[in-house]
Design a protein around this motif. Structure first.
Motif, PDB file in Angstrom:
ATOM      1  N   UNK A 155       0.939  -1.396   0.285  1.00 57.46           N
ATOM      2  CA  UNK A 155       0.380   0.467   0.501  1.00 57.46           C
ATOM      3  C   UNK A 155       0.981   1.086  -0.051  1.00 57.46           C
ATOM      4  N   UNK A 156       0.262   2.840  -0.021  1.00 55.11           N
ATOM      5  CA  UNK A 156       0.888   3.651   0.384  1.00 55.11           C
ATOM      6  C   UNK A 156       2.144   3.928   1.286  1.00 55.11           C
ATOM      7  N   UNK A 157       2.621   4.759   1.637  1.00 56.77           N
ATOM      8  CA  UNK A 157       4.162   5.011   2.629  1.00 56.77           C
ATOM      9  C   UNK A 157       3.678   4.554   3.894  1.00 56.77           C
ATOM     10  N   UNK A 182      -3.719  -4.352   3.740  1.00 59.52           N
ATOM     11  CA  UNK A 182      -3.037  -3.347   4.058  1.00 59.52           C
ATOM     12  C   UNK A 182      -3.554  -2.798   2.683  1.00 59.52           C
ATOM     13  N   UNK A 183      -3.945  -2.534   1.185  1.00 64.97           N
ATOM     14  CA  UNK A 183      -4.188  -1.679   0.533  1.00 64.97           C
ATOM     15  C   UNK A 183      -5.735  -1.058   0.820  1.00 64.97           C
ATOM     16  N   UNK A 184      -6.386  -1.822   1.153  1.00 67.50           N
ATOM     17  CA  UNK A 184      -8.129  -1.960   1.295  1.00 67.50           C
ATOM     18  C   UNK A 184      -8.608  -1.422   2.098  1.00 67.50           C
ATOM     19  N   UNK A 185      -8.079  -1.851   3.723  1.00 69.76           N
ATOM     20  CA  UNK A 185      -9.088  -1.450   4.981  1.00 69.76           C
ATOM     21  C   UNK A 185      -7.648  -1.972   5.838  1.00 69.76           C
ATOM     22  N   UNK A 243      -8.448  -2.670   9.464  1.00 65.82           N
ATOM     23  CA  UNK A 243      -9.179  -3.862  10.087  1.00 65.82           C
ATOM     24  C   UNK A 243      -7.747  -4.208  10.404  1.00 65.82           C
ATOM     25  N   UNK A 244      -6.626  -4.636  10.393  1.00 65.47           N
ATOM     26  CA  UNK A 244      -5.193  -5.041  10.820  1.00 65.47           C
ATOM     27  C   UNK A 244      -5.118  -4.446  11.874  1.00 65.47           C
ATOM     28  N   UNK A 245      -4.961  -3.077  12.137  1.00 62.06           N
ATOM     29  CA  UNK A 245      -4.711  -3.258  13.405  1.00 62.06           C
ATOM     30  C   UNK A 245      -6.256  -3.812  14.849  1.00 62.06           C
ATOM     31  N   UNK A 246      -7.038  -3.780  14.418  1.00 59.17           N
ATOM     32  CA  UNK A 246      -8.099  -4.061  15.322  1.00 59.17           C
ATOM     33  C   UNK A 246      -7.850  -6.045  15.579  1.00 59.17           C
ATOM     34  N   UNK A 247      -7.765  -6.349  14.278  1.00 55.85           N
ATOM     35  CA  UNK A 247      -7.568  -7.979  14.381  1.00 55.85           C
ATOM     36  C   UNK A 247      -6.071  -7.685  15.232  1.00 55.85           C
ATOM     37  N   UNK A 278      -6.454   0.835  16.578  1.00 59.06           N
ATOM     38  CA  UNK A 278      -6.524   0.270  15.073  1.00 59.06           C
ATOM     39  C   UNK A 278      -5.086   1.086  14.067  1.00 59.06           C
ATOM     40  N   UNK A 279      -4.859   1.877  14.349  1.00 56.87           N
ATOM     41  CA  UNK A 279      -3.509   2.539  13.603  1.00 56.87           C
ATOM     42  C   UNK A 279      -1.722   1.786  13.389  1.00 56.87           C
TER      43      UNK A 279
END
Length: 258
Positions: A78-80, A195-198, A201-205, A235-236
């Motif tokens: 994803x982005x930087x 990582x690119x789309x949402x 959700x990674x942080x929440x999980x 979340x971040x």
């Protein structure tokens, strides 16, 4: 290791399998300087003589462990996110998804920022895998993973006997490492897509798998040490700590139980 199967069944486009390397991350970074290198590139080693963890830490690569690095384009994650812990957390979730089916009844968790552990008790989590994400000057990522798969604590240094664990010891059986690695690589591909789309959700999980929540922690970052009680993972991807001065968040640093 069945290299042809890895290439056929995963998203990697080039594989190097070495008997001995100083560091798979270093070799992947070296490959990044080659013209026309095909990515994603997977570099594996049966033995690392200078395997690296965060900072000055070294990674134990016992006989039978799974040590590899993945070189991917910046756009793959994803982005930087050069300063974000979300990439390492996404990798950790892929590791958890690949090993949890092998460990029914055991809790596989995340010890922020980059350790995967098996929690035998609320205050006893032992390291199963380590993750080292390095960003090259052009933005490409080198993602190193050391997973204690078919190695055993019988071969480990004495000082690690109570702090690490292996799949072989926990299950009492050896693992098909090609199948294990394929599951992990497929999990990484899904994690990168998320990582690119949402990314939140990674942080929440990851927060749901955080084994440090509610425990006293000391975080060292930039030469400073802060102690408090862990509130979990934001979340971040940042770690929240309740300190004497109030809530504090950290996007990087090394942690230890206080």
């Amino acid at each position: 290791m069945d290299i042809a199967r890895l290439l056929r069944e995963t998203f990697v486009r080039r594989v190097e399998h070495h008997q001995v390397l100083a560091s798979t991350n270093d070799r992947a970074a070296q490959c990044a300087r080659e013209r026309g290198v095909r990515l994603p590139l997977l570099v594996m080693a049966n033995q690392q003589t200078a395997g690296r963890g965060r900072g000055a830490n070294r990674w134990w690569t016992g006989p039978g462990s799974l040590a590899f690095s993945l070189l991917v384009e910046a756009d793959t994650v994803g982005a930087d996110r050069r300063r974000s812990p979300l990439v390492a957390l996404a990798v950790g979730l892929a590791v958890a998804d690949s090993v949890a089916p092998l460990l029914p009844g055991r809790r596989v968790g995340i010890r922020w920022p980059n350790d995967m552990v098996v929690a035998e008790a609320p205050t006893d989590d032992r390291k199963l895998a380590g993750i080292l994400v390095e960003v090259l000057p052009d933005g490409r990522h080198v993602i190193g993973i050391g997973l204690n798969s078919n190695n055993t604590l019988a071969d480990a240094p004495a000082n690690l006997a109570t702090t690490v664990c292996t799949l072989r010891d926990l299950t009492g059986a050896g693992q098909d490492e090609t199948s294990l690695l394929i599951r992990l690589l497929r999990g990484l591909e899904r994690g990168f897509a998320q990582l690119r789309s949402s990314p939140l959700e990674i942080g929440n999980r990851a927060n749901a798998l955080c084994v440090q929540r509610g425990r006293p922690l000391t975080i060292e970052n930039g030469g400073k040490r802060v102690t408090g009680t862990c509130r979990g993972i934001a979340a971040d991807g940042a770690l929240w700590l309740d300190t004497a001065a109030g809530p504090a968040r950290f996007v990087s640093g090394s942690t230890r139980y206080a």
